[in-house]
Design a protein around this motif. Structure first.
Motif, short mmCIF file in Angstrom:
data_model
loop_
_atom_site.label_atom_id
_atom_site.label_comp_id
_atom_site.label_asym_id
_atom_site.label_seq_id
_atom_site.Cartn_x
_atom_site.Cartn_y
_atom_site.Cartn_z
N LEU A 75 -19.92 21.88 7.82
CA LEU A 75 -19.38 23.44 8.28
C LEU A 75 -18.54 23.77 7.16
O LEU A 75 -18.75 25.31 6.98
CB LEU A 75 -18.48 23.17 9.39
CG LEU A 75 -18.14 24.32 10.15
CD1 LEU A 75 -19.20 25.17 10.61
CD2 LEU A 75 -17.25 23.88 11.36
N ASP A 76 -17.51 23.33 6.30
CA ASP A 76 -17.09 23.89 5.06
C ASP A 76 -18.05 24.55 4.32
O ASP A 76 -17.78 25.69 3.55
CB ASP A 76 -16.24 23.06 4.64
CG ASP A 76 -14.83 22.59 5.37
OD1 ASP A 76 -14.78 23.22 6.36
OD2 ASP A 76 -14.28 21.60 5.01
N ALA A 77 -19.06 23.81 4.00
CA ALA A 77 -20.19 24.20 2.95
C ALA A 77 -21.02 25.44 3.53
O ALA A 77 -20.91 26.55 2.98
CB ALA A 77 -21.08 23.15 2.73
N LEU A 78 -21.03 25.58 4.72
CA LEU A 78 -21.83 26.32 5.64
C LEU A 78 -21.00 27.74 5.44
O LEU A 78 -21.56 28.85 5.32
CB LEU A 78 -22.14 26.08 7.03
CG LEU A 78 -22.77 27.09 7.81
CD1 LEU A 78 -24.03 27.81 7.30
CD2 LEU A 78 -22.95 26.78 9.27
N THR A 79 -19.47 27.47 5.94
CA THR A 79 -18.86 28.81 5.49
C THR A 79 -18.71 29.63 4.38
O THR A 79 -18.92 30.69 4.33
CB THR A 79 -17.24 28.26 5.83
OG1 THR A 79 -17.22 27.50 7.09
CG2 THR A 79 -16.26 29.47 5.84
N VAL A 80 -18.81 28.67 3.22
CA VAL A 80 -18.89 29.48 2.02
C VAL A 80 -20.09 29.86 1.66
O VAL A 80 -20.04 31.13 1.14
CB VAL A 80 -18.75 28.10 0.93
CG1 VAL A 80 -18.89 28.85 -0.67
CG2 VAL A 80 -17.27 27.57 0.88
N ARG A 81 -21.40 29.41 2.32
CA ARG A 81 -22.63 30.09 2.18
C ARG A 81 -22.72 31.46 2.88
O ARG A 81 -23.18 32.33 2.56
CB ARG A 81 -23.56 29.05 2.40
CG ARG A 81 -23.87 28.12 1.65
CD ARG A 81 -25.41 27.38 1.51
NE ARG A 81 -25.49 26.78 3.04
CZ ARG A 81 -25.17 25.62 3.43
NH1 ARG A 81 -24.54 24.80 2.49
NH2 ARG A 81 -25.45 25.15 4.50
N LEU A 82 -22.24 31.38 3.91
CA LEU A 82 -22.04 32.58 4.84
C LEU A 82 -21.34 33.70 4.36
O LEU A 82 -21.58 34.73 4.31
CB LEU A 82 -21.51 32.37 6.25
CG LEU A 82 -22.30 31.43 7.27
CD1 LEU A 82 -21.58 31.04 8.60
CD2 LEU A 82 -23.79 32.20 7.71
#
Length: 217
Positions: free
Chosen positions: A80-87
């Motif tokens: 989820l942390d990685a997804l936040t950065v991509r978003l």
């Protein structure tokens, strides 16, 4: 519940006051730029809306303090942390990210004002009253406000009342009061591992320093 509105409004106003260049600065969250943190706030606002729209008849299992749990420090590998950065990167224009937070953040703020404080809501497989849930989020907003302005010169600090309430919740979570001479903002940053204590602060904390950080989630 008034502190929820106060702290959330102050945090959104601080985001609104950022320049586009500020979005590329580091935040107080390790590994996150300011833009990543603002994207996380969009997700937080969505969670508030979802939770307040998820009433339940079940008995409460948590309150504003026990809602939080001490967790393992973040490693940057959480999906989820990685997804936040991509978003956050996908927004491109900081103005779009700022607009999205204002849009959904305003809705979350209105939902909080309209919520029955005694209604029970479900989130994270736990049950709280709406009052306790929104009180718990005072700590979330206040810590992230500190994160937001950590490297932004001249940015407004969180409201004093929100800092004091957040400190009290962390003290209850730790089971011990923090030294009165330690200002609220410093106590919050040190206790949650956002920065290490100075030698002087370490001396004031005494044995308590060995119990920090208290990463919460």
């Amino acid at each position: 519940m008034d502190l929820f509105s106060l702290s959330w409004s102050a945090l959104r106003a601080a985001v609104d006051g950022l320049t586009d260049r500020d979005f590329e600065l580091p935040s107080g969250c390790a590994g996150w730029l300011v833009r990543d943190l603002v994207c996380h706030l969009v997700i937080d606002a969505q969670d508030v809306l979802i939770t307040l729209a998820t009433p339940t008849d079940a008995e409460p299992t948590r309150n504003a303090v026990t809602y939080w749990e001490v967790v393992e420090p973040p490693t940057g590998e959480d999906p989820l942390d990685a997804l936040t950065v991509r978003l956050a990167a996908a927004y491109g224009d900081p103005g779009l990210l700022r607009f999205h937070l204002d849009d959904i953040g305003s809705a979350a703020g209105r939902a909080a004002v309209l919520a029955d404080p005694n209604v029970r809501v479900g989130t994270r497989e736990q049950v709280l009253t709406a009052r306790d849930y929104l009180d718990a989020y005072v700590l979330e907003w206040t810590l992230h406000h500190l994160d937001l302005v950590a490297h932004v010169p001249g940015a407004p600090a969180p409201p004093a009342a929100a800092l004091t309430r957040s400190r009290t919740m962390l003290e209850q979570l730790a089971g011990v009061p923090f030294p009165p001479a330690l200002p609220d903002s410093d106590a919050l940053r040190i206790a949650t591992g956002r920065r290490p204590p100075t030698d002087e602060e370490h001396a004031r904390l005494g044995p308590l320093a060995e119990r920090f950080p208290l990463p919460i989630g």
